[in-house]
Write a protein that holds these residues in place. Structure first.
Motif, PDB file in Angstrom:
ATOM      1  N   GLU A  62       0.817  -1.216   0.000  1.00 11.90           N
ATOM      2  CA  GLU A  62       0.000   0.000   0.000  1.00 11.90           C
ATOM      3  C   GLU A  62       0.850   1.264   0.000  1.00 11.90           C
ATOM      4  O   GLU A  62       0.320   2.375   0.032  1.00 11.90           O
ATOM      5  CB  GLU A  62      -0.932   0.011   1.212  1.00 11.90           C
ATOM      6  N   VAL A  63       2.176   1.112  -0.010  1.00  9.11           N
ATOM      7  CA  VAL A  63       3.086   2.254   0.045  1.00  9.11           C
ATOM      8  C   VAL A  63       3.336   2.773  -1.362  1.00  9.11           C
ATOM      9  O   VAL A  63       3.877   2.055  -2.215  1.00  9.11           O
ATOM     10  CB  VAL A  63       4.425   1.868   0.710  1.00  9.11           C
ATOM     11  N   GLU A  64       2.948   4.032  -1.600  1.00  7.34           N
ATOM     12  CA  GLU A  64       3.222   4.658  -2.896  1.00  7.34           C
ATOM     13  C   GLU A  64       4.666   5.128  -2.928  1.00  7.34           C
ATOM     14  O   GLU A  64       5.112   5.861  -2.048  1.00  7.34           O
ATOM     15  CB  GLU A  64       2.288   5.852  -3.116  1.00  7.34           C
ATOM     16  N   ILE A  65       5.390   4.716  -3.957  1.00  8.36           N
ATOM     17  CA  ILE A  65       6.780   5.120  -4.125  1.00  8.36           C
ATOM     18  C   ILE A  65       6.842   6.352  -5.031  1.00  8.36           C
ATOM     19  O   ILE A  65       7.552   7.307  -4.738  1.00  8.36           O
ATOM     20  CB  ILE A  65       7.629   3.960  -4.679  1.00  8.36           C
ATOM     21  N   CYS A  66       6.105   6.330  -6.136  1.00  7.60           N
ATOM     22  CA  CYS A  66       6.041   7.476  -7.034  1.00  7.60           C
ATOM     23  C   CYS A  66       4.849   7.305  -7.964  1.00  7.60           C
ATOM     24  O   CYS A  66       4.250   6.233  -8.021  1.00  7.60           O
ATOM     25  CB  CYS A  66       7.334   7.659  -7.832  1.00  7.60           C
ATOM     26  N   HIS A  67       4.512   8.378  -8.677  1.00  9.40           N
ATOM     27  CA  HIS A  67       3.439   8.299  -9.660  1.00  9.40           C
ATOM     28  C   HIS A  67       3.750   9.223 -10.831  1.00  9.40           C
ATOM     29  O   HIS A  67       4.616  10.089 -10.734  1.00  9.40           O
ATOM     30  CB  HIS A  67       2.069   8.621  -9.037  1.00  9.40           C
ATOM     31  N   HIS A  68       3.033   9.020 -11.914  1.00 12.43           N
ATOM     32  CA  HIS A  68       3.181   9.712 -13.201  1.00 12.43           C
ATOM     33  C   HIS A  68       4.485   9.355 -13.916  1.00 12.43           C
ATOM     34  O   HIS A  68       4.448   8.943 -15.060  1.00 12.43           O
ATOM     35  CB  HIS A  68       3.056  11.228 -13.078  1.00 12.43           C
ATOM     36  N   PHE A  69       5.620   9.555 -13.273  1.00 14.97           N
ATOM     37  CA  PHE A  69       6.921   9.267 -13.869  1.00 14.97           C
ATOM     38  C   PHE A  69       7.769   8.508 -12.855  1.00 14.97           C
ATOM     39  O   PHE A  69       7.577   8.671 -11.652  1.00 14.97           O
ATOM     40  CB  PHE A  69       7.655  10.559 -14.259  1.00 14.97           C
ATOM     41  N   LEU A  70       8.724   7.734 -13.337  1.00 13.95           N
ATOM     42  CA  LEU A  70       9.624   7.034 -12.425  1.00 13.95           C
ATOM     43  C   LEU A  70      10.504   8.054 -11.721  1.00 13.95           C
ATOM     44  O   LEU A  70      11.156   8.873 -12.365  1.00 13.95           O
ATOM     45  CB  LEU A  70      10.496   6.029 -13.183  1.00 13.95           C
ATOM     46  N   ASP A  71      10.513   7.998 -10.420  1.00 14.21           N
ATOM     47  CA  ASP A  71      11.417   8.793  -9.593  1.00 14.21           C
ATOM     48  C   ASP A  71      12.470   7.829  -9.062  1.00 14.21           C
ATOM     49  O   ASP A  71      12.258   7.155  -8.045  1.00 14.21           O
ATOM     50  CB  ASP A  71      10.635   9.467  -8.472  1.00 14.21           C
ATOM     51  N   GLU A  72      13.577   7.745  -9.777  1.00 15.17           N
ATOM     52  CA  GLU A  72      14.621   6.780  -9.418  1.00 15.17           C
ATOM     53  C   GLU A  72      15.128   7.010  -8.003  1.00 15.17           C
ATOM     54  O   GLU A  72      15.374   6.066  -7.254  1.00 15.17           O
ATOM     55  CB  GLU A  72      15.773   6.851 -10.414  1.00 15.17           C
ATOM     56  N   GLY A  73      15.272   8.265  -7.617  1.00 10.81           N
ATOM     57  CA  GLY A  73      15.725   8.583  -6.263  1.00 10.81           C
ATOM     58  C   GLY A  73      14.759   8.068  -5.211  1.00 10.81           C
ATOM     59  O   GLY A  73      15.179   7.571  -4.160  1.00 10.81           O
ATOM     60  N   ALA A  74      13.455   8.174  -5.478  1.00 14.03           N
ATOM     61  CA  ALA A  74      12.455   7.677  -4.533  1.00 14.03           C
ATOM     62  C   ALA A  74      12.510   6.154  -4.428  1.00 14.03           C
ATOM     63  O   ALA A  74      12.349   5.601  -3.335  1.00 14.03           O
ATOM     64  CB  ALA A  74      11.059   8.132  -4.954  1.00 14.03           C
ATOM     65  N   VAL A  75      12.753   5.475  -5.550  1.00 11.81           N
ATOM     66  CA  VAL A  75      12.881   4.016  -5.522  1.00 11.81           C
ATOM     67  C   VAL A  75      14.109   3.617  -4.709  1.00 11.81           C
ATOM     68  O   VAL A  75      14.035   2.748  -3.834  1.00 11.81           O
ATOM     69  CB  VAL A  75      12.954   3.430  -6.951  1.00 11.81           C
TER      70      VAL A  75
END
Length: 83
Positions: A62-75
């Motif tokens: 249920e944890v959102e990592i990113c949306h719309h575009f890949l955020d490599e830093g967030a991953v």
């Protein structure tokens, strides 16, 4: 990183941003060894109602990592937090 770790992309068949995000995840998938499940939000009314305008969305559980575009830093930050 274990292959047991599973990320999910909430996607749409016709969404070029969704296809781009999935493609951009491949190097990170090879690096961190996670499985990837792609779920079509249009096939599930509850998912569509919750995530509609944010698709594509990258989740672990249920944890959102990113949306719309890949955020490599967030991953990367996500995997560092969870060890």
């Amino acid at each position: 990183m274990s292959a047991e770790r599973q990320l999910t992309v909430l996607s749409r068949e016709w969404c070029h941003l969704c296809h781009d995000l999935i493609e951009a995840l491949k190097p990170l998938q090879a690096e961190f060894g996670f499985g990837l499940q792609v779920v079509d939000v249009d096939a599930d009314e509850a998912l569509e109602a919750r995530w509609n305008e944010l698709v594509p969305v990258l989740l672990e559980g249920e944890v959102e990592i990113c949306h719309h575009f890949l955020d490599e830093g967030a991953v990367r930050a996500h995997f560092q937090r969870i060890g």
